[in-house]
Design an enzyme around this catalytic site. Sequence first.
Site, PDB file in Angstrom:
ATOM      1  N   GLY A  43       0.774  -1.234   0.000  1.00 29.79           N
ATOM      2  CA  GLY A  43       0.000   0.000   0.000  1.00 29.79           C
ATOM      3  C   GLY A  43       0.804   1.282   0.000  1.00 29.79           C
ATOM      4  CD  GLN A  44       4.819  -0.113   1.028  1.00 24.96           C
ATOM      5  OE1 GLN A  44       4.104  -0.671   0.202  1.00 24.96           O
ATOM      6  NE2 GLN A  44       5.531  -0.788   1.902  1.00 24.96           N
ATOM      7  CB  SER A  45       2.705   6.733  -2.437  1.00 24.81           C
ATOM      8  OG  SER A  45       4.090   6.906  -2.252  1.00 24.81           O
TER       9      SER A  45
END
Length: 179
Positions: A70-72
């Site tokens: 879910g990191q950018s």
Amino acid sequence: MGVTFSQVWARLFSSKEVKLLILGLDAAGKTTILYKITTGEVVAAAATVGSNHEVYTYKNMKLGLIDIAGQSSHRQSWSQYFQATSGVILVIDSTDRARMDLVRQELLKMMSDENLKDALLLVYANKQDLPNAMSPSEVSTGLNLTSLKDRDWQIFGASALKGAGLFEGLDWLVGKLAE
């Protein structure tokens, strides 16, 4: 007679296979939920790089669960997984009020994707066991879930560490998929 019996047998004893994506911002608890559901254990997890895949049979339905980082930098690749997806499990860190607007933007972006037009949406308002967690109702308001008019969705309060709410959410999801 033989064909009818075969159809009844197939419905009773074969499992339908579906693809479910577990999405959310980094540190929301996606991987913890994945492994709490599939193993019953809390597995020590570092930040996911890429994705984790597990197959889990629940109530005679084979769930292909894909937990995606879910990191950018990884959210840009989520859409590569959307094709043939039956449902999205969106995991929210209910204590992360500062990023609720970002979660809402990501949700609206993914729900507008043509490949997810028929996908169910299960939202876990995770970390309900922590102080200052937003209630599922507050999370629903923050995400503006009621604006998703043409989609079946449901939100459940959850605690990945304790397992609370996880199987209630799966019951709803599997029930809808079986319709």
